[in-house]
Design an enzyme around this catalytic site. Structure first.
Site, short mmCIF file in Angstrom:
data_model
loop_
_atom_site.label_atom_id
_atom_site.label_comp_id
_atom_site.label_asym_id
_atom_site.label_seq_id
_atom_site.Cartn_x
_atom_site.Cartn_y
_atom_site.Cartn_z
N GLU A 1 0.84 -1.20 0.00
CA GLU A 1 0.00 0.00 0.00
C GLU A 1 0.88 1.25 0.00
O GLU A 1 1.76 1.39 0.84
CB GLU A 1 -0.92 0.01 1.22
CG GLU A 1 -1.83 -1.22 1.33
CD GLU A 1 -2.84 -1.33 0.19
OE1 GLU A 1 -3.01 -0.36 -0.57
OE2 GLU A 1 -3.45 -2.41 0.05
N CYS B 1 -7.23 -1.47 8.48
CA CYS B 1 -5.87 -1.44 7.93
C CYS B 1 -5.52 -0.02 7.50
O CYS B 1 -4.47 0.51 7.86
CB CYS B 1 -5.74 -2.40 6.74
SG CYS B 1 -5.81 -4.13 7.27
N HIS C 1 -0.73 -5.79 2.26
CA HIS C 1 -1.95 -6.60 2.30
C HIS C 1 -1.66 -7.96 1.67
O HIS C 1 -1.14 -8.02 0.55
CB HIS C 1 -3.07 -5.92 1.51
CG HIS C 1 -4.04 -5.18 2.36
ND1 HIS C 1 -4.41 -3.88 2.11
CD2 HIS C 1 -4.75 -5.55 3.48
CE1 HIS C 1 -5.30 -3.50 3.03
NE2 HIS C 1 -5.51 -4.49 3.86
N1 PCA Z 1 -7.69 -6.62 7.18
C1 PCA Z 1 -8.67 -5.59 7.39
C2 PCA Z 1 -8.56 -5.23 8.84
C3 PCA Z 1 -7.71 -6.27 9.47
C4 PCA Z 1 -7.16 -7.04 8.34
O1 PCA Z 1 -6.31 -7.97 8.43
C5 PCA Z 1 -8.49 -4.41 6.43
O2 PCA Z 1 -8.05 -4.62 5.29
O3 PCA Z 1 -8.78 -3.28 6.80
#
Ligand code: PCA
Length: 213
Positions: free
Chosen positions: A83, A145, A163
Site C-alpha cells: 500500500e 488497515c 496486504h
Molecule cells: N484486514 C482488514 C482489517 C484487518 C485485516 O487484516 C483491512 O483490510 O482493513
C-alpha cells in the site's frame, strides 16, 4: 540498532482466522532480523476494532519505533499488495470486531486527506527480489488497515503496509505416496514464501529507519 515494529491483525467478522497475525509473529521471530537489530523486533497483533488504535497502537508508537512493517489480509485480492498511501476516510458500513463502525467519515477532521509512504517502492522491490509477485496499491480500503496505516504514517518513520490475500489451502502430501513437489518450490505453502519475503522487506525498512536522522 533501533527498534523495528511489526504489526498484524486479529480476527474480524468476515475473517475469523486472520493469517496476518501468524505472519507477523513469524516475521518477528526471524533469527536473521534478531542478528541484524541486536534484539528481536517488536510484534503487535492489533485487535480489529477502532478502539485498538488508541489502546494498542498508540502506546506502541509512543515507544518511537524507527521503522514499522504492517501486515493485514485483503481476502478479495489475489496478489500481495504494497500500500502506497492511507486516506483520511472511514467506512460506516463494516463493523469492527466489537460491532462498532467508524464514528466520523474522517479520522482526523483537521488531518490531510491522505498520507503517502516514502518507503513503499523500496519494500515492493525487496519483495519482488525475494521472489514475490507483489503489486503496488493506492487503496488500503476504508477499514482498520487503512486507519492504522494513516496513524502510523503520521509519525514520519519509514512505514509500509502490506496486504496479503487469503493463503490458498495447501494439501499435505500423503504418507508414502503423492506427487513430488515441483522444482523451484512452487508448492511451498504461501505463508512460508510470504514470511521469507517479508523478512527481507523488514530488513530493508530497518536499515532505512537506521539511516533516517
Ligand atoms: N484486514 C482488514 C482489517 C484487518 C485485516 O487484516 C483491512 O483490510 O482493513
Amino acid at each position: 540498532m533501533s527498534r523495528l515494529l511489526i504489526t498484524g491483525f486479529g480476527p474480524f467478522p468476515t475473517v475469523p482466522d486472520n493469517p496476518s497475525a501468524r505472519l507477523a509473529r513469524r516475521v518477528a521471530a526471524s533469527p536473521h532480523l534478531r542478528r541484524l537489530l541486536g534484539h528481536a523486533p517488536d510484534c503487535l497483533v492489533l485487535e480489529t476494532r477502532y478502539g485498538a488504535l488508541d489502546t494498542q497502537l498508540a502506546p506502541a508508537l509512543a515507544r518511537r519505533p524507527r521503522a514499522v512493517l504492517m501486515i493485514g489480509v485483503a481476502a478479495r485480492r489475489s496478489r500481495v499488495c504494497v500500500e502506497t498511501r492511507a486516506v483520511n476516510r472511514v467506512s460506516r458500513l463494516f463493523p469492527d470486531v466489537s460491532g462498532a463502525v467508524g464514528r466520523f467519515l474522517a479520522f482526523e477532521p483537521d488531518g490531510p486527506a491522505q498520507r503517502w509512504s516514502g518507503a513503499a517502492a523500496q519494500v515492493r522491490v525487496a519483495l519482488q527480489r525475494a521472489g514475490l509477485d507483489a503489486a503496488a496499491s493506492r487503496d488500503a480500503g476504508r477499514y482498520l488497515c487503512n486507519a492504522s496505516y494513516y496513524r502510523v504514517l503520521a509519525t514520519g518513520c519509514p512505514a509500509v503496509f502490506v496486504h496479503i490475500p487469503m493463503p490458498p489451502r495447501t494439501r499435505r502430501p500423503k504418507a508414502g505416496g503423492g506427487r513430488r513437489p515441483k522444482a523451484g518450490g512452487g508448492r511451498r505453502p504461501a505463508l512460508d514464501r510470504w514470511t521469507e519475503a517479508l523478512i527481507e522487506a523488514a530488513r530493508v525498512l530497518a536499515l532505512r529507519g537506521r539511516a533516517q536522522p
